[in-house]
Design a protein around this motif. Sequence first.
Motif, PDB file in Angstrom:
ATOM      1  N   ILE A 105       0.846  -1.188   0.000  1.00 40.59           N
ATOM      2  CA  ILE A 105       0.000   0.000   0.000  1.00 40.59           C
ATOM      3  C   ILE A 105       0.888   1.247   0.000  1.00 40.59           C
ATOM      4  N   LYS A 106       0.528   2.191  -0.890  1.00 40.18           N
ATOM      5  CA  LYS A 106       1.259   3.450  -0.958  1.00 40.18           C
ATOM      6  C   LYS A 106       0.807   4.359   0.177  1.00 40.18           C
ATOM      7  N   PRO A 107       1.671   5.238   0.670  1.00 37.06           N
ATOM      8  CA  PRO A 107       3.005   5.521   0.163  1.00 37.06           C
ATOM      9  C   PRO A 107       3.973   4.375   0.474  1.00 37.06           C
ATOM     10  N   VAL A 108       4.871   4.151  -0.451  1.00 42.00           N
ATOM     11  CA  VAL A 108       5.815   3.040  -0.366  1.00 42.00           C
ATOM     12  C   VAL A 108       6.942   3.382   0.598  1.00 42.00           C
ATOM     13  N   LYS A 109       7.215   2.455   1.507  1.00 38.29           N
ATOM     14  CA  LYS A 109       8.370   2.582   2.391  1.00 38.29           C
ATOM     15  C   LYS A 109       9.539   1.893   1.699  1.00 38.29           C
ATOM     16  N   LYS A 110      10.619   2.615   1.511  1.00 36.10           N
ATOM     17  CA  LYS A 110      11.753   2.135   0.720  1.00 36.10           C
ATOM     18  C   LYS A 110      12.237   0.754   1.177  1.00 36.10           C
ATOM     19  N   LYS A 111      12.441   0.572   2.460  1.00 38.22           N
ATOM     20  CA  LYS A 111      12.978  -0.692   2.968  1.00 38.22           C
ATOM     21  C   LYS A 111      12.036  -1.857   2.660  1.00 38.22           C
ATOM     22  N   LYS A 112      10.739  -1.676   2.888  1.00 38.05           N
ATOM     23  CA  LYS A 112       9.743  -2.718   2.604  1.00 38.05           C
ATOM     24  C   LYS A 112       9.689  -3.009   1.108  1.00 38.05           C
ATOM     25  N   PHE A 113       9.713  -1.948   0.306  1.00 40.20           N
ATOM     26  CA  PHE A 113       9.632  -2.087  -1.144  1.00 40.20           C
ATOM     27  C   PHE A 113      10.814  -2.889  -1.688  1.00 40.20           C
ATOM     28  N   ILE A 114      12.025  -2.503  -1.327  1.00 33.58           N
ATOM     29  CA  ILE A 114      13.218  -3.200  -1.812  1.00 33.58           C
ATOM     30  C   ILE A 114      13.256  -4.632  -1.284  1.00 33.58           C
ATOM     31  N   SER A 115      12.836  -4.825  -0.046  1.00 33.10           N
ATOM     32  CA  SER A 115      12.779  -6.179   0.503  1.00 33.10           C
ATOM     33  C   SER A 115      11.833  -7.064  -0.309  1.00 33.10           C
ATOM     34  N   SER A 116      10.688  -6.528  -0.672  1.00 35.81           N
ATOM     35  CA  SER A 116       9.720  -7.285  -1.472  1.00 35.81           C
ATOM     36  C   SER A 116      10.286  -7.628  -2.847  1.00 35.81           C
ATOM     37  N   VAL A 117      10.928  -6.658  -3.479  1.00 32.84           N
ATOM     38  CA  VAL A 117      11.511  -6.891  -4.812  1.00 32.84           C
ATOM     39  C   VAL A 117      12.611  -7.955  -4.726  1.00 32.84           C
ATOM     40  N   LYS A 118      13.451  -7.861  -3.713  1.00 31.45           N
ATOM     41  CA  LYS A 118      14.533  -8.837  -3.546  1.00 31.45           C
ATOM     42  C   LYS A 118      13.974 -10.242  -3.329  1.00 31.45           C
ATOM     43  N   LYS A 119      12.935 -10.354  -2.511  1.00 30.38           N
ATOM     44  CA  LYS A 119      12.305 -11.662  -2.278  1.00 30.38           C
ATOM     45  C   LYS A 119      11.655 -12.194  -3.552  1.00 30.38           C
ATOM     46  N   ALA A 120      11.052 -11.303  -4.327  1.00 29.25           N
ATOM     47  CA  ALA A 120      10.433 -11.727  -5.585  1.00 29.25           C
ATOM     48  C   ALA A 120      11.478 -12.299  -6.533  1.00 29.25           C
ATOM     49  N   PHE A 121      12.633 -11.630  -6.646  1.00 26.76           N
ATOM     50  CA  PHE A 121      13.706 -12.164  -7.490  1.00 26.76           C
ATOM     51  C   PHE A 121      14.183 -13.513  -6.959  1.00 26.76           C
ATOM     52  N   ALA A 122      14.290 -13.645  -5.639  1.00 28.91           N
ATOM     53  CA  ALA A 122      14.761 -14.899  -5.048  1.00 28.91           C
ATOM     54  C   ALA A 122      13.780 -16.039  -5.294  1.00 28.91           C
ATOM     55  N   GLU A 123      12.499 -15.729  -5.381  1.00 23.92           N
ATOM     56  CA  GLU A 123      11.473 -16.758  -5.614  1.00 23.92           C
ATOM     57  C   GLU A 123      11.368 -17.144  -7.082  1.00 23.92           C
ATOM     58  N   TYR A 124      11.854 -16.291  -7.967  1.00 26.85           N
ATOM     59  CA  TYR A 124      11.783 -16.610  -9.392  1.00 26.85           C
ATOM     60  C   TYR A 124      12.662 -17.822  -9.650  1.00 26.85           C
ATOM     61  N   PRO A 125      12.162 -18.816 -10.370  1.00 27.37           N
ATOM     62  CA  PRO A 125      12.873 -20.094 -10.480  1.00 27.37           C
ATOM     63  C   PRO A 125      14.269 -20.030 -11.084  1.00 27.37           C
ATOM     64  N   LYS A 126      14.563 -19.017 -11.867  1.00 27.66           N
ATOM     65  CA  LYS A 126      15.825 -19.026 -12.611  1.00 27.66           C
ATOM     66  C   LYS A 126      16.840 -18.008 -12.113  1.00 27.66           C
ATOM     67  N   THR A 127      16.619 -17.398 -10.944  1.00 27.27           N
ATOM     68  CA  THR A 127      17.517 -16.343 -10.511  1.00 27.27           C
ATOM     69  C   THR A 127      18.002 -16.536  -9.088  1.00 27.27           C
ATOM     70  N   GLU A 128      19.119 -15.910  -8.794  1.00 21.59           N
ATOM     71  CA  GLU A 128      19.612 -15.758  -7.434  1.00 21.59           C
ATOM     72  C   GLU A 128      19.869 -14.274  -7.236  1.00 21.59           C
ATOM     73  N   VAL A 129      19.670 -13.798  -6.020  1.00 23.19           N
ATOM     74  CA  VAL A 129      19.842 -12.381  -5.731  1.00 23.19           C
ATOM     75  C   VAL A 129      20.988 -12.216  -4.759  1.00 23.19           C
ATOM     76  N   SER A 130      21.896 -11.291  -5.052  1.00 24.83           N
ATOM     77  CA  SER A 130      22.990 -11.003  -4.147  1.00 24.83           C
ATOM     78  C   SER A 130      22.547  -9.967  -3.133  1.00 24.83           C
ATOM     79  N   THR A 131      22.951 -10.148  -1.889  1.00 27.74           N
ATOM     80  CA  THR A 131      22.740  -9.119  -0.888  1.00 27.74           C
ATOM     81  C   THR A 131      23.935  -8.190  -0.929  1.00 27.74           C
TER      82      THR A 131
END
Length: 160
Positions: A105-131
């Motif tokens: 829900i907007k307004p977007v909190k930067k930390k929550k937003f980036i955390s969600s995007v990072k988790k989404a990439f990690a869940e995608y079957p063909k990718t790994e995300v670097s911290t």
Amino acid sequence: MTEIIDNLKLLLFGEHQETKNPLVDILEESGYSVVDTNSMDEISLCLSNSEFPVIIADANGSNGISIIKALKEKAPDSKIVILASYGNLAAAIESIKIGAFDYIIKPVKKKKFISSVKKAFAEYPKTEVSTTNNAKIPGLKTNFLGLIGGSQKSNEIYSL
């Protein structure tokens, strides 16, 4: 210093550039490559030419459900993060049930937003995300299509 996250790119969809510009800035500062689109036609063109593990949709008003359905039809494996103009529990639950990875829900909190995007990439079957410390995040184990939580209330939602 900006770290490029394994050269992963994501698709950002929304009709209002003034609300997307800050999102683009946040994502690029965090190391992501952003392809910005304004219409479903542009999304179709982008998806016909490239694969996008994560799609972020700025859903103004009540069109979030139709956006998710259209995106899942065009890119069934992509993780969809919905940005909603207002909080509505029923819409959030419906969005997750039909395939959204997250509902923010907007307004977007930067930390929550980036955390969600990072988790989404990690869940995608063909990718790994670097911290930032270069450790790999394996696919996260979550319940109910991406929701994380183990409280009694959370488990009640998962059982719907």
